[in-house]
Design a protein around this motif. Structure first.
Motif, PDB file in Angstrom:
ATOM      1  N   GLY A   1       5.169  -0.156  -7.287  1.00  0.00           N
ATOM      2  CA  GLY A   1       4.362   0.725  -6.384  1.00  0.00           C
ATOM      3  C   GLY A   1       5.234   1.574  -5.392  1.00  0.00           C
ATOM      4  N   GLY A   2       6.353   0.715  -4.841  1.00  0.00           N
ATOM      5  CA  GLY A   2       7.236   1.660  -4.228  1.00  0.00           C
ATOM      6  C   GLY A   2       7.968   2.783  -4.922  1.00  0.00           C
TER       7      GLY A   2
ATOM      8  N   ALA B   1       5.407  -5.594  -9.621  1.00  0.00           N
ATOM      9  CA  ALA B   1       4.225  -4.893  -9.113  1.00  0.00           C
ATOM     10  C   ALA B   1       4.783  -3.905  -7.834  1.00  0.00           C
ATOM     11  N   THR B   2       5.260  -4.607  -6.845  1.00  0.00           N
ATOM     12  CA  THR B   2       5.747  -3.910  -5.563  1.00  0.00           C
ATOM     13  C   THR B   2       6.854  -3.040  -5.910  1.00  0.00           C
ATOM     14  N   VAL B   3       7.786  -3.211  -6.875  1.00  0.00           N
ATOM     15  CA  VAL B   3       8.995  -2.411  -6.947  1.00  0.00           C
ATOM     16  C   VAL B   3       8.194  -1.137  -7.747  1.00  0.00           C
TER      17      VAL B   3
ATOM     18  N   VAL C   1       4.574 -10.217  -8.991  1.00  0.00           N
ATOM     19  CA  VAL C   1       4.156  -9.805  -7.739  1.00  0.00           C
ATOM     20  C   VAL C   1       5.498  -8.863  -7.340  1.00  0.00           C
ATOM     21  N   ALA C   2       6.550  -9.376  -7.488  1.00  0.00           N
ATOM     22  CA  ALA C   2       7.704  -8.454  -7.272  1.00  0.00           C
ATOM     23  C   ALA C   2       7.937  -7.373  -8.175  1.00  0.00           C
TER      24      ALA C   2
END
Length: 71
Positions: A46-47, A42-44, A39-40
């Motif tokens: 996406g950002g 994927a967040t990075v 999840v971390a």
């Protein structure tokens, strides 16, 4: 034929419960730390994608402000 509406709130709530149960099963199978790392990541990613889009959309010349003066 039936006149049942599609997309009603109880149906959406049921599918959200199914999605939460799926996430719980994935966490139980893969492990909490692994899921948090995914999840971390994927967040990075996406950002980074959003930042690249924002930088790519900048105009080469700044927009001129429209200022009207009264005579």
């Amino acid at each position: 034929m039936s006149c049942r509406r599609h997309g009603s709130k109880p149906t959406i709530a049921l599918w959200m419960l199914v999605a939460v149960a799926d996430v719980a099963l994935i966490v139980a199978t893969a492990g909490l730390l692994t899921v948090l790392l995914v999840v971390a990541g994927a967040t990075v990613l996406g950002g980074g994608f959003l930042a690249a889009r924002a930088l790519g959309r900048r105009d080469a010349e700044p927009a001129e402000a429209v200022v009207r003066r009264r005579a």
